[in-house]
Design a protein around this motif. Structure first.
Motif, PDB file in Angstrom:
ATOM      1  N   ARG A   1       4.211   9.205   5.843  1.00 56.72           N
ATOM      2  CA  ARG A   1       3.712   9.263   7.402  1.00 56.72           C
ATOM      3  C   ARG A   1       4.762   9.570   8.261  1.00 56.72           C
ATOM      4  O   ARG A   1       5.806   8.893   8.252  1.00 56.72           O
ATOM      5  CB  ARG A   1       3.185   8.052   7.695  1.00 56.72           C
ATOM      6  CG  ARG A   1       1.859   7.586   6.596  1.00 56.72           C
ATOM      7  CD  ARG A   1       0.920   6.553   7.144  1.00 56.72           C
ATOM      8  NE  ARG A   1       1.604   5.418   7.935  1.00 56.72           N
ATOM      9  CZ  ARG A   1       1.502   4.301   6.997  1.00 56.72           C
ATOM     10  NH1 ARG A   1       0.991   4.084   5.926  1.00 56.72           N
ATOM     11  NH2 ARG A   1       2.236   3.169   7.709  1.00 56.72           N
TER      12      ARG A   1
ATOM     13  N   SER B   1      -0.595  -0.841  -4.444  1.00 53.64           N
ATOM     14  CA  SER B   1      -1.967  -0.002  -4.231  1.00 53.64           C
ATOM     15  C   SER B   1      -1.929   1.296  -3.823  1.00 53.64           C
ATOM     16  O   SER B   1      -1.104   1.418  -2.882  1.00 53.64           O
ATOM     17  CB  SER B   1      -2.765  -1.060  -3.076  1.00 53.64           C
ATOM     18  OG  SER B   1      -4.254  -0.323  -3.029  1.00 53.64           O
ATOM     19  N   TYR B   2      -2.186   2.362  -4.687  1.00 50.77           N
ATOM     20  CA  TYR B   2      -2.043   3.693  -4.197  1.00 50.77           C
ATOM     21  C   TYR B   2      -3.360   4.263  -3.561  1.00 50.77           C
ATOM     22  O   TYR B   2      -4.502   4.165  -4.292  1.00 50.77           O
ATOM     23  CB  TYR B   2      -1.684   4.346  -5.595  1.00 50.77           C
ATOM     24  CG  TYR B   2      -0.380   4.197  -5.998  1.00 50.77           C
ATOM     25  CD1 TYR B   2       0.756   5.201  -5.427  1.00 50.77           C
ATOM     26  CD2 TYR B   2       0.121   3.253  -6.734  1.00 50.77           C
ATOM     27  CE1 TYR B   2       2.111   4.881  -5.824  1.00 50.77           C
ATOM     28  CE2 TYR B   2       1.341   2.840  -6.885  1.00 50.77           C
ATOM     29  CZ  TYR B   2       2.471   3.897  -6.404  1.00 50.77           C
ATOM     30  OH  TYR B   2       3.838   3.686  -6.722  1.00 50.77           O
ATOM     31  N   HIS B   3      -3.209   4.736  -2.499  1.00 49.12           N
ATOM     32  CA  HIS B   3      -4.241   5.275  -1.808  1.00 49.12           C
ATOM     33  C   HIS B   3      -3.970   6.842  -1.794  1.00 49.12           C
ATOM     34  O   HIS B   3      -2.988   7.187  -0.841  1.00 49.12           O
ATOM     35  CB  HIS B   3      -4.533   4.926  -0.301  1.00 49.12           C
ATOM     36  CG  HIS B   3      -5.008   3.334  -0.277  1.00 49.12           C
ATOM     37  ND1 HIS B   3      -5.609   2.837   0.720  1.00 49.12           N
ATOM     38  CD2 HIS B   3      -4.908   2.243  -1.259  1.00 49.12           C
ATOM     39  CE1 HIS B   3      -5.982   1.620   0.602  1.00 49.12           C
ATOM     40  NE2 HIS B   3      -5.618   1.337  -0.774  1.00 49.12           N
ATOM     41  N   LEU B   4      -4.671   7.790  -2.776  1.00 52.22           N
ATOM     42  CA  LEU B   4      -4.184   8.970  -2.856  1.00 52.22           C
ATOM     43  C   LEU B   4      -5.282   9.846  -2.291  1.00 52.22           C
ATOM     44  O   LEU B   4      -6.393   9.698  -2.580  1.00 52.22           O
ATOM     45  CB  LEU B   4      -3.810   9.217  -4.273  1.00 52.22           C
ATOM     46  CG  LEU B   4      -2.927   8.493  -4.866  1.00 52.22           C
ATOM     47  CD1 LEU B   4      -2.609   8.796  -6.188  1.00 52.22           C
ATOM     48  CD2 LEU B   4      -1.539   8.544  -3.999  1.00 52.22           C
ATOM     49  N   PRO B   5      -5.034  11.001  -1.413  1.00 53.93           N
ATOM     50  CA  PRO B   5      -6.210  11.824  -1.078  1.00 53.93           C
ATOM     51  C   PRO B   5      -6.644  12.996  -2.300  1.00 53.93           C
ATOM     52  O   PRO B   5      -5.862  13.112  -3.131  1.00 53.93           O
ATOM     53  CB  PRO B   5      -5.289  12.837  -0.042  1.00 53.93           C
ATOM     54  CG  PRO B   5      -3.985  12.858  -0.538  1.00 53.93           C
ATOM     55  CD  PRO B   5      -3.677  11.444  -0.995  1.00 53.93           C
TER      56      PRO B   5
ATOM     57  N   VAL C   1       0.880  -1.185   0.021  1.00 55.22           N
ATOM     58  CA  VAL C   1       0.017  -0.012   0.051  1.00 55.22           C
ATOM     59  C   VAL C   1       0.715   1.182   0.061  1.00 55.22           C
ATOM     60  O   VAL C   1       1.745   1.282   0.732  1.00 55.22           O
ATOM     61  CB  VAL C   1      -0.831  -0.063   1.153  1.00 55.22           C
ATOM     62  CG1 VAL C   1      -1.794   1.063   1.349  1.00 55.22           C
ATOM     63  CG2 VAL C   1      -1.812  -1.095   1.239  1.00 55.22           C
ATOM     64  N   ARG C   2       0.754   2.127  -0.828  1.00 57.70           N
ATOM     65  CA  ARG C   2       1.262   3.448  -1.100  1.00 57.70           C
ATOM     66  C   ARG C   2       0.487   4.484  -0.809  1.00 57.70           C
ATOM     67  O   ARG C   2      -0.496   4.832  -1.560  1.00 57.70           O
ATOM     68  CB  ARG C   2       1.928   3.810  -2.584  1.00 57.70           C
ATOM     69  CG  ARG C   2       2.612   2.514  -2.834  1.00 57.70           C
ATOM     70  CD  ARG C   2       3.924   1.940  -2.170  1.00 57.70           C
ATOM     71  NE  ARG C   2       4.858   2.896  -2.519  1.00 57.70           N
ATOM     72  CZ  ARG C   2       5.486   3.437  -1.291  1.00 57.70           C
ATOM     73  NH1 ARG C   2       5.328   3.422  -0.104  1.00 57.70           N
ATOM     74  NH2 ARG C   2       6.353   4.239  -1.514  1.00 57.70           N
ATOM     75  N   THR C   3       0.775   5.110   0.545  1.00 58.64           N
ATOM     76  CA  THR C   3      -0.051   6.279   0.688  1.00 58.64           C
ATOM     77  C   THR C   3       0.517   7.594   1.147  1.00 58.64           C
ATOM     78  O   THR C   3       0.090   8.336   1.672  1.00 58.64           O
ATOM     79  CB  THR C   3      -1.091   5.766   2.201  1.00 58.64           C
ATOM     80  OG1 THR C   3       0.176   5.548   3.108  1.00 58.64           O
ATOM     81  CG2 THR C   3      -1.827   4.602   2.106  1.00 58.64           C
TER      82      THR C   3
END
Length: 249
Positions: free
Chosen positions: A86, A243-247, A81-83
């Motif tokens: 942090r 998996s990219y989780h981007l705001p 997961v790439r967020t």
């Protein structure tokens, strides 16, 4: 050959692939022999051989010396997961793991070297300039999962407490915090994801088969438009999904 019509060896490979996917040829089952494929599909020895080669190249089957060709047991893909960055004291390698319950450990080794033309282009410096190169092997529950190589210009980190990424007061804290300690403010990161055949040393280190594909995340950290670190993160393509989780702003 009319448009849309497949060569005979691809039709045979496709049918065998379907049998593997549907469980008619389960993991560890022996693939039909070349003679059996020839008879069952009414094709030549050459076509039968090429069909088997396709399945081997795709990593669905493997040859065993003196025994035959068998269906491989494929691992269920895990997510990386790439967020984005942090804050905190955990390593970025730990952050890149999708399974928060995984017990991650890693080995690393750093050494100085001259910059290659490829890395010089990524860091926007001249080839031959001095770098600190750090190689990592990341493990989860004892199993090798990820390789990474990072490069940092000594023009940025030389003669500072953060010269070695995994040693000193900020060892293992990640690029952003280490750079901040020497008044370099990282404000952007670029990642490019690609796939290629794995190098023999990469796939062996990851417990795979030489020649199988790997995913490569080429990551570069920037401070005010200046690259201060670049890295290649390598994982086996058949074991991981990124998996990219981007705001959304």
């Amino acid at each position: 050959m009319p448009f849309g019509e497949q060569p005979a060896y691809l039709r045979v490979a496709g049918d065998l692939r379907k049998k593997i996917a549907e469980g008619a040829l389960p993991p560890h089952a022996r693939l039909p022999s070349q003679a059996r494929i020839r008879e069952e599909y009414g094709v030549s020895d050459t076509v039968a051989l090429e069909a088997r080669k396709v399945l081997m190249a795709e990593g669905l089957v493997e040859g065993r010396s003196g025994s035959g060709t068998y269906v491989r047991e494929l691992p269920a893909p895990r997510r990386i997961v790439r967020t984005g960055y942090r804050s905190g004291d955990s390593s970025p390698f730990r952050q890149e793991q999708a399974d928060e319950s995984a017990k991650g450990t890693w080995e690393s080794a750093s050494e100085q070297e001259e910059c290659s033309p490829e890395i010089a282009e990524r860091l926007r410096i001249e080839p031959g300039e001095r770098l600190m190169r750090t190689r990592y092997l990341f493990r989860v529950d004892g199993e090798p999962t990820m390789l990474s190589t990072s490069w940092e210009p000594l023009a940025v980190t030389g003669r500072t407490p953060v010269l070695l990424p995994e040693e000193g007061p900020l060892g293992g804290r990640g690029v952003v915090e280490r750079m901040a300690a020497i008044d370099v403010v990282v404000d952007n990161v670029v990642e490019e994801v690609g796939a290629r055949p794995g190098k023999a040393e990469e796939t062996v280190a990851l417990g795979g088969v030489p020649g199988h594909s790997v995913l490569v995340v080429a990551r570069t950290y920037f401070a005010g438009g200046r690259p201060v670190e670049t890295a290649d993160v390598v994982v086996a393509a058949d074991r991981y999904r990124i998996s990219y989780h981007l705001p959304v702003k």
